[in-house]
Enzyme design. Structure first.
Site, PDB file in Angstrom:
ATOM      1  N   CYS A 175       0.936   1.031  10.833  1.00 19.24           N
ATOM      2  CA  CYS A 175      -0.083  -0.018  10.951  1.00 19.24           C
ATOM      3  C   CYS A 175      -0.346  -0.369  12.412  1.00 19.24           C
ATOM      4  O   CYS A 175      -1.448  -0.779  12.774  1.00 19.24           O
ATOM      5  CB  CYS A 175       0.365  -1.288  10.228  1.00 19.24           C
ATOM      6  SG  CYS A 175       0.631  -1.103   8.461  1.00 19.24           S
ATOM      7  N   HIS A 205       0.833  -1.192   0.000  1.00 18.32           N
ATOM      8  CA  HIS A 205       0.000   0.000   0.000  1.00 18.32           C
ATOM      9  C   HIS A 205       0.866   1.240   0.000  1.00 18.32           C
ATOM     10  O   HIS A 205       2.095   1.157   0.012  1.00 18.32           O
ATOM     11  CB  HIS A 205      -0.991   0.007   1.168  1.00 18.32           C
ATOM     12  CG  HIS A 205      -0.380  -0.260   2.510  1.00 18.32           C
ATOM     13  ND1 HIS A 205      -1.028  -0.943   3.497  1.00 18.32           N
ATOM     14  CD2 HIS A 205       0.821   0.080   3.035  1.00 18.32           C
ATOM     15  CE1 HIS A 205      -0.260  -1.031   4.565  1.00 18.32           C
ATOM     16  NE2 HIS A 205       0.856  -0.404   4.308  1.00 18.32           N
TER      17      HIS A 205
END
Length: 277
Positions: free
Chosen positions: A266, A165
């Site tokens: 994350c 990503h």
């Protein structure tokens, strides 16, 4: 650096119980926010589990390879096996996270469009605008919903190739500073962002894409604080961060979580809230 330090308001992109992507990951893992509050950002397994929906230890034990695997193949199988077998647990964690955010009186936007996917790892907020990576985890419809939610900010999409990503190779390292990796994919994405934006950002180029994923905090009592990957993991990139003399630098070792896509952003949910927390 140009520009002013704009701290975003409360934000949560919370996926309700039915927002599970086909690869078995939660589609929206808490998008990072710059904050004036202390760092709730230690890369702990518990935080990682809330964001990813499963325990890395549990997933690893359930992985029984039928042949030698490359690191990427190992991660792919972890995505499939770990989450699909623990779906009830995932849903409980999503609901638990939602209740916590609601208790903090934060605005929660639930994506109900079945065709929309939006992963927090693809959402980069600069303080001025949003860049949304179009990747395996985020599509155009997800970016449109983000734009509809934050109408006061420009939202630009950036194609992501050869990476999981957008924030696999970039993040904000300061109020006007983008940390970016050196790979061809990272530099191509940066060029796209520069073309899309009316604002000129400073850039901090590091040799390792993974090291470009860092966490910037603006804390009144500390000033500019940057959590970045430890020198023993990425020594050359750490040398680049050490040139930021105006920042308090906090190196973080994250090798094990990185094996299952657990980058620093994350593993973090940063909340713009008063210190009474």
């Amino acid at each position: 650096m140009e520009g002013e330090n704009i701290t975003p308001g409360p934000f949560s992109c919370s996926n309700p119980r039915d927002r599970i992507c086909k690869r078995g990951l939660l589609l929206c893992r808490g998008t990072e926010l710059n904050t004036r509050f202390g760092p709730l950002v230690s890369p702990l397994v518990a935080a990682w589990s809330l964001c990813k929906g499963r325990s890395p230890i549990t997933a690893a034990r359930r992985l029984i390879p039928s042949r030698p695997q490359t690191p990427l193949e190992r991660v792919e199988e972890l995505r499939w096996s770990g989450t699909q077998r623990t779906l009830p647990s995932i849903l409980l964690k999503v609901e638990a996270m939602k209740r916590v955010l609601e208790s903090l009186n934060l605005n929660i936007v639930e994506m109900v469009d079945e065709n929309a996917t939006l992963d927090g790892g693809d959402v980069l907020f600069t303080g001025r605008e949003f860049f949304v990576g179009l990747s395996r985890r985020t599509n155009q419809r997800g970016a449109e919903i983000l734009a509809d939610t934050f109408k006061d900010y420009a939202v630009s999409t950036v194609p992501v190739h050869d990476s999981l990503h957008l924030k696999s190779f970039c993040s904000m390292a300061g109020p006007n500073l983008i940390a970016i990796g050196s790979s061809e994919a990272a530099q191509k994405a940066l060029k796209t962002m520069q073309q899309m934006s009316d604002h000129r950002y400073d850039k901090l180029t590091v040799p390792d894409d993974a090291a470009a994923n860092c966490i910037y905090l603006n804390i009144p009592s500390k000033g500019h604080v940057l959590l970045h990957r430890a020198p023993e993991e990425y020594p050359e990139s750490a040398k680049v961060f050490e040139k930021l003399k105006d920042h308090m630098l906090i190196p973080i070792a994250n090798t094990e979580l990185e094996k299952v896509d657990g980058a620093l952003t994350c593993c973090s949910v940063l909340i713009n809230k008063t210190s009474e927390l």
